[in-house]
Design a protein around this motif. Sequence first.
Motif, PDB file in Angstrom:
ATOM      1  N   ILE A  45      -1.494  -6.511   0.909  1.00 27.39           N
ATOM      2  CA  ILE A  45      -0.926  -6.910   2.197  1.00 27.39           C
ATOM      3  C   ILE A  45      -0.682  -8.415   2.236  1.00 27.39           C
ATOM      4  CG2 ILE A  45      -1.435  -7.138   4.666  1.00 27.39           C
ATOM      5  CD1 ILE A  45      -2.921  -4.394   4.394  1.00 27.39           C
ATOM      6  N   THR A  49       3.125  -9.989   2.275  1.00 24.73           N
ATOM      7  CA  THR A  49       3.470 -10.782   3.454  1.00 24.73           C
ATOM      8  C   THR A  49       3.910 -12.178   3.044  1.00 24.73           C
ATOM      9  OG1 THR A  49       1.848  -9.565   4.784  1.00 24.73           O
ATOM     10  CG2 THR A  49       2.658 -11.635   5.684  1.00 24.73           C
ATOM     11  N   LEU A  57       5.790  -3.998   2.139  1.00 32.10           N
ATOM     12  CA  LEU A  57       4.664  -4.276   3.031  1.00 32.10           C
ATOM     13  C   LEU A  57       4.373  -3.090   3.938  1.00 32.10           C
ATOM     14  CD1 LEU A  57       2.537  -6.165   4.235  1.00 32.10           C
ATOM     15  CD2 LEU A  57       4.334  -7.119   5.711  1.00 32.10           C
ATOM     16  N   LEU A  61       0.719  -1.539   4.276  1.00 33.55           N
ATOM     17  CA  LEU A  61       0.003  -1.480   5.553  1.00 33.55           C
ATOM     18  C   LEU A  61      -0.517  -0.067   5.819  1.00 33.55           C
ATOM     19  CD1 LEU A  61       2.436  -3.696   7.658  1.00 33.55           C
ATOM     20  CD2 LEU A  61       0.051  -4.247   7.112  1.00 33.55           C
ATOM     21  N   ILE A  74      -6.533  -5.984   9.690  1.00 37.00           N
ATOM     22  CA  ILE A  74      -5.214  -6.276   9.118  1.00 37.00           C
ATOM     23  C   ILE A  74      -4.530  -7.398   9.893  1.00 37.00           C
ATOM     24  CG2 ILE A  74      -2.904  -5.348   8.698  1.00 37.00           C
ATOM     25  CD1 ILE A  74      -4.196  -2.672   8.018  1.00 37.00           C
ATOM     26  N   PHE A  97       3.976  -4.927  10.991  1.00 38.48           N
ATOM     27  CA  PHE A  97       2.787  -4.142  11.313  1.00 38.48           C
ATOM     28  C   PHE A  97       2.967  -3.409  12.636  1.00 38.48           C
ATOM     29  CE2 PHE A  97      -2.105  -4.296  11.931  1.00 38.48           C
ATOM     30  CZ  PHE A  97      -2.227  -3.016  11.403  1.00 38.48           C
TER      31      PHE A  97
END
Length: 245
Positions: A45, A49, A57, A61, A74, A97
């Motif tokens: 992650i 990112t 990603l 996630l 997270i 996210f």
Amino acid sequence: MKQLKTIVLTIMTTVFLGVTNNMMAQSDTGTAMNLDTKQSAIVSIASLTANGDLEKLETALVDGLEAGLTINEIKEVMVHLYAYCGFPRSLRGLRTFIKVLDERKAKGIEDNMGAEASPIEDSQSKYNRGKANLEALVKTELDGPPADYAQFVPIIEVFLKEHLFADIFDRDILDYQQRELVTVSVLATIGDVEPMLRSHMNICLIQGITPAQLEELVDVVGKNVDQAKIESAKEVLNELLESKK
């Protein structure tokens, strides 16, 4: 004859159990040397990112949530990494996210929110809190002369102590090991920061991350960055480990 068969059977059973126990011990040792699923998810992650690879990603996630990372853990990865790769990458990661969580919620998946950061009850100044956190991180007192950059631009030292090591590190959603895994993953991903990468790899070792786990971290990051960056990270790690012998 019957007695002889019994003796032979006993010997074979003893040997078999001994070999089995040895294999299990080796397996346990090998597992202990590897990143666990949560740690590996944190590395992926953080790296994706920092690299701005939002499509991959999304998958990372989901993998992190399925591995047992909470939503707040997270989110905290995203908060922590902005100090090393900037707000734009962090904010794009957070928006990705949000998208992932909305899609999972639409499917009826309820993810664990997890704990919030505990209130700060330390009455010290932020600068002294940050200094104390940094000393706990490197497990040594820092009473020597300021670094060259701190002498050159004193305010950057204040920002580092008060914001990074106080405001951010005081947040107990992630522990020191997890925060350093994020930091090393980001530094290896952005590249061309070898002195800082070496320093934070060393902090990982101080905090109990094993050499094998660092090697695995580099391999995980290597899936997301160009070969030159990963070769540089491997060289930094090898030189660091050689210096420890």
